[in-house]
Design a protein around this motif. Structure first.
Motif, PDB file in Angstrom:
ATOM      1  N   UNK A  20      13.017 -31.180 -44.812  1.00  0.00           N
ATOM      2  CA  UNK A  20      14.131 -30.368 -44.663  1.00  0.00           C
ATOM      3  C   UNK A  20      13.917 -29.092 -45.372  1.00  0.00           C
ATOM      4  N   UNK A  21      14.184 -27.946 -45.136  1.00  0.00           N
ATOM      5  CA  UNK A  21      13.976 -26.834 -45.649  1.00  0.00           C
ATOM      6  C   UNK A  21      15.459 -26.198 -46.457  1.00  0.00           C
ATOM      7  N   UNK A  22      15.529 -25.683 -47.508  1.00  0.00           N
ATOM      8  CA  UNK A  22      16.692 -25.202 -48.146  1.00  0.00           C
ATOM      9  C   UNK A  22      16.393 -23.907 -48.504  1.00  0.00           C
ATOM     10  N   UNK A  23      17.737 -23.071 -48.419  1.00  0.00           N
ATOM     11  CA  UNK A  23      17.207 -21.815 -49.006  1.00  0.00           C
ATOM     12  C   UNK A  23      17.706 -21.856 -50.537  1.00  0.00           C
ATOM     13  N   UNK A  24      16.457 -21.328 -50.974  1.00  0.00           N
ATOM     14  CA  UNK A  24      16.497 -21.287 -52.520  1.00  0.00           C
ATOM     15  C   UNK A  24      17.616 -20.174 -53.151  1.00  0.00           C
ATOM     16  N   UNK A  25      18.480 -20.658 -53.804  1.00  0.00           N
ATOM     17  CA  UNK A  25      19.519 -19.833 -54.790  1.00  0.00           C
ATOM     18  C   UNK A  25      18.982 -19.581 -56.012  1.00  0.00           C
ATOM     19  N   UNK A  26      18.797 -18.388 -56.311  1.00  0.00           N
ATOM     20  CA  UNK A  26      18.144 -18.175 -57.449  1.00  0.00           C
ATOM     21  C   UNK A  26      19.669 -18.019 -58.364  1.00  0.00           C
ATOM     22  N   UNK A  27      18.730 -18.370 -59.886  1.00  0.00           N
ATOM     23  CA  UNK A  27      20.078 -18.519 -60.836  1.00  0.00           C
ATOM     24  C   UNK A  27      20.880 -17.394 -60.854  1.00  0.00           C
ATOM     25  N   UNK A  28      20.127 -16.333 -61.046  1.00  0.00           N
ATOM     26  CA  UNK A  28      20.674 -14.897 -61.435  1.00  0.00           C
ATOM     27  C   UNK A  28      21.833 -14.573 -60.422  1.00  0.00           C
ATOM     28  N   UNK A  29      21.804 -15.020 -59.255  1.00  0.00           N
ATOM     29  CA  UNK A  29      22.567 -14.870 -58.209  1.00  0.00           C
ATOM     30  C   UNK A  29      24.128 -15.176 -58.589  1.00  0.00           C
ATOM     31  N   UNK A  30      24.180 -16.143 -59.462  1.00  0.00           N
ATOM     32  CA  UNK A  30      25.557 -16.403 -59.812  1.00  0.00           C
ATOM     33  C   UNK A  30      26.164 -15.513 -60.683  1.00  0.00           C
ATOM     34  N   UNK A  31      27.277 -14.952 -60.590  1.00  0.00           N
ATOM     35  CA  UNK A  31      27.632 -13.806 -61.576  1.00  0.00           C
ATOM     36  C   UNK A  31      29.260 -14.242 -61.982  1.00  0.00           C
ATOM     37  N   UNK A  32      29.760 -13.811 -62.991  1.00  0.00           N
ATOM     38  CA  UNK A  32      31.061 -14.161 -63.588  1.00  0.00           C
ATOM     39  C   UNK A  32      31.869 -12.657 -63.585  1.00  0.00           C
ATOM     40  N   UNK A  33      32.739 -12.698 -63.157  1.00  0.00           N
ATOM     41  CA  UNK A  33      33.865 -11.355 -63.335  1.00  0.00           C
ATOM     42  C   UNK A  33      34.194 -11.316 -64.696  1.00  0.00           C
ATOM     43  N   UNK A  34      34.051  -9.980 -65.300  1.00  0.00           N
ATOM     44  CA  UNK A  34      34.379 -10.035 -66.760  1.00  0.00           C
ATOM     45  C   UNK A  34      36.005 -10.360 -67.065  1.00  0.00           C
ATOM     46  N   UNK A  35      36.412 -11.285 -68.138  1.00  0.00           N
ATOM     47  CA  UNK A  35      37.624 -11.419 -68.482  1.00  0.00           C
ATOM     48  C   UNK A  35      38.397 -10.037 -68.997  1.00  0.00           C
ATOM     49  N   UNK A  36      39.560  -9.960 -68.394  1.00  0.00           N
ATOM     50  CA  UNK A  36      40.322  -8.589 -68.732  1.00  0.00           C
ATOM     51  C   UNK A  36      41.618  -9.134 -69.714  1.00  0.00           C
ATOM     52  N   UNK A  37      41.921 -10.390 -69.722  1.00  0.00           N
ATOM     53  CA  UNK A  37      43.173 -10.871 -70.521  1.00  0.00           C
ATOM     54  C   UNK A  37      42.800 -11.450 -71.832  1.00  0.00           C
ATOM     55  N   UNK A  38      41.672 -11.726 -72.126  1.00  0.00           N
ATOM     56  CA  UNK A  38      41.228 -12.674 -73.287  1.00  0.00           C
ATOM     57  C   UNK A  38      39.679 -12.352 -73.568  1.00  0.00           C
ATOM     58  N   UNK A  39      39.060 -12.771 -74.562  1.00  0.00           N
ATOM     59  CA  UNK A  39      37.835 -12.964 -74.874  1.00  0.00           C
ATOM     60  C   UNK A  39      37.125 -14.126 -74.359  1.00  0.00           C
ATOM     61  N   UNK A  40      35.758 -14.224 -74.235  1.00  0.00           N
ATOM     62  CA  UNK A  40      35.126 -15.594 -73.693  1.00  0.00           C
ATOM     63  C   UNK A  40      35.391 -16.610 -74.950  1.00  0.00           C
ATOM     64  N   UNK A  41      35.627 -16.447 -76.160  1.00  0.00           N
ATOM     65  CA  UNK A  41      35.890 -17.596 -76.949  1.00  0.00           C
ATOM     66  C   UNK A  41      37.341 -17.705 -77.390  1.00  0.00           C
ATOM     67  N   UNK A  42      38.354 -17.176 -76.452  1.00  0.00           N
ATOM     68  CA  UNK A  42      39.647 -17.157 -76.473  1.00  0.00           C
ATOM     69  C   UNK A  42      40.134 -18.243 -75.384  1.00  0.00           C
ATOM     70  N   UNK A  43      41.248 -18.937 -75.759  1.00  0.00           N
ATOM     71  CA  UNK A  43      41.973 -19.952 -74.884  1.00  0.00           C
ATOM     72  C   UNK A  43      43.066 -19.259 -74.234  1.00  0.00           C
ATOM     73  N   UNK A  44      43.780 -19.610 -73.343  1.00  0.00           N
ATOM     74  CA  UNK A  44      45.128 -19.151 -72.619  1.00  0.00           C
ATOM     75  C   UNK A  44      46.251 -19.623 -73.471  1.00  0.00           C
ATOM     76  N   UNK A  45      47.185 -18.656 -73.627  1.00  0.00           N
ATOM     77  CA  UNK A  45      48.286 -19.028 -74.419  1.00  0.00           C
ATOM     78  C   UNK A  45      49.048 -20.414 -74.213  1.00  0.00           C
ATOM     79  N   UNK A  46      49.262 -21.292 -74.970  1.00  0.00           N
ATOM     80  CA  UNK A  46      49.864 -22.714 -74.655  1.00  0.00           C
ATOM     81  C   UNK A  46      51.447 -22.676 -74.805  1.00  0.00           C
ATOM     82  N   UNK A  47      52.314 -22.943 -73.787  1.00  0.00           N
ATOM     83  CA  UNK A  47      53.542 -23.203 -74.156  1.00  0.00           C
ATOM     84  C   UNK A  47      53.703 -24.859 -73.953  1.00  0.00           C
ATOM     85  N   UNK A  48      54.208 -25.305 -74.929  1.00  0.00           N
ATOM     86  CA  UNK A  48      54.368 -26.840 -75.079  1.00  0.00           C
ATOM     87  C   UNK A  48      55.898 -27.097 -75.506  1.00  0.00           C
TER      88      UNK A  48
END
Length: 258
Positions: A20-48
């Motif tokens: 079988x022949x698979x289409x190679x997916x390059x790792x750099x093809x995966x992208x994330x959209x930038x967070x607007x509501x919080x930083x990468x090391x922050x969690x979402x507000x918790x209501x408990x």
């Protein structure tokens, strides 16, 4: 006329085959959209909010952005049908509401429900003093009202279950806090959304008792190096300290109002 080497009892493969022949997916093809509501090391507000289900011995409702679930605890209660055991038994059952996901779910339990139940059970079972409840069972029922990723459901379910057990007055060694992290390339993000988890290289979920500085469960999936996994665990443990204070404060406020 049939060939003599042809076996009618088997499905014979073709004479020639090609890999079988698979289409190679390059790792750099995966992208994330930038967070607007919080930083990468922050969690979402918790209501408990503990104690919302009056019919249960203990309960808790947790909401973190688009992840919402309710937890009810019944017990400890003895059963005449079960054999005698020196330690109690903790049962965890997770169910998705039919409207909790983008695609409507069937009301019957499936493999995903059971995997979440096992993960949450492993996160909280070591914090409960089951040796104080011989021949007794403690039932924990979790209903996922809105789902924004399986990782968030496991982490939020562990937090809600621990708060509900404490609300029921069950003896525990400590409160359990849980947090998740994902890795994509050299970037690490805490408390990922469903879109971030699907685009990531690997996921780590850590459950721990910050008051005792002990880890109760580690859940990992995907392709992660040892350094990435350790980095995720350290970041999750640091954030669990803040989550632990949220749980303690919500339980304290609920006792004052009760």
């Amino acid at each position: 006329m049939a060939q003599g080497s042809f076996d009618r009892r088997r499905i014979n493969g073709p004479e020639e085959s090609f890999p079988p022949v698979f289409d190679a997916v390059e790792e750099h093809a995966k992208i994330w959209s930038a967070r607007r509501d919080r930083g990468d090391a922050d969690i979402r507000p918790i209501f408990l909010q503990p104690g919302l289900i009056s019919q249960a011995n203990g309960s808790a409702y947790i909401e973190t952005a688009r992840t919402k679930l309710a937890c009810a605890v019944y017990g400890p209660r003895q059963s005449k049908s079960t054999t005698y055991s020196e330690k109690g038994r903790l049962n965890v059952e997770v169910k998705f509401a039919p409207f909790s996901c983008t695609r409507r779910r069937a009301p019957l339990r499936d493999a995903e429900d059971r995997s979440l139940s096992v993960a949450i059970h492993r996160s909280i079972v070591s914090s409960v003093c089951l040796e104080l409840f011989p021949k007794s069972t403690i039932d924990v029922f979790i209903t996922i009202i809105e789902n924004d990723g399986i990782e968030g459901c496991i982490a939020s379910g562990s937090i809600a279950a621990s708060a509900a057990l404490a609300d029921a007055g069950i003896e525990m060694l400590g409160l359990v806090a849980s947090c998740s992290a994902v890795v994509l390339g050299d970037e690490t993000r805490l408390d990922p959304t469903e879109e971030e988890a699907n685009a990531s290289d690997g996921i780590v979920i850590v459950a721990c008792m910050p008051a005792l500085s002990s880890i109760t469960n580690v859940w990992e999936s995907g392709r992660l190096t040892a350094n990435d996994a350790l980095k995720c665990m350290e970041m999750c443990q640091d954030r669990c300290i803040d989550i632990h204070s949220v749980i303690a404060q919500s339980l304290s406020s609920n006792n004052k109002t009760a």
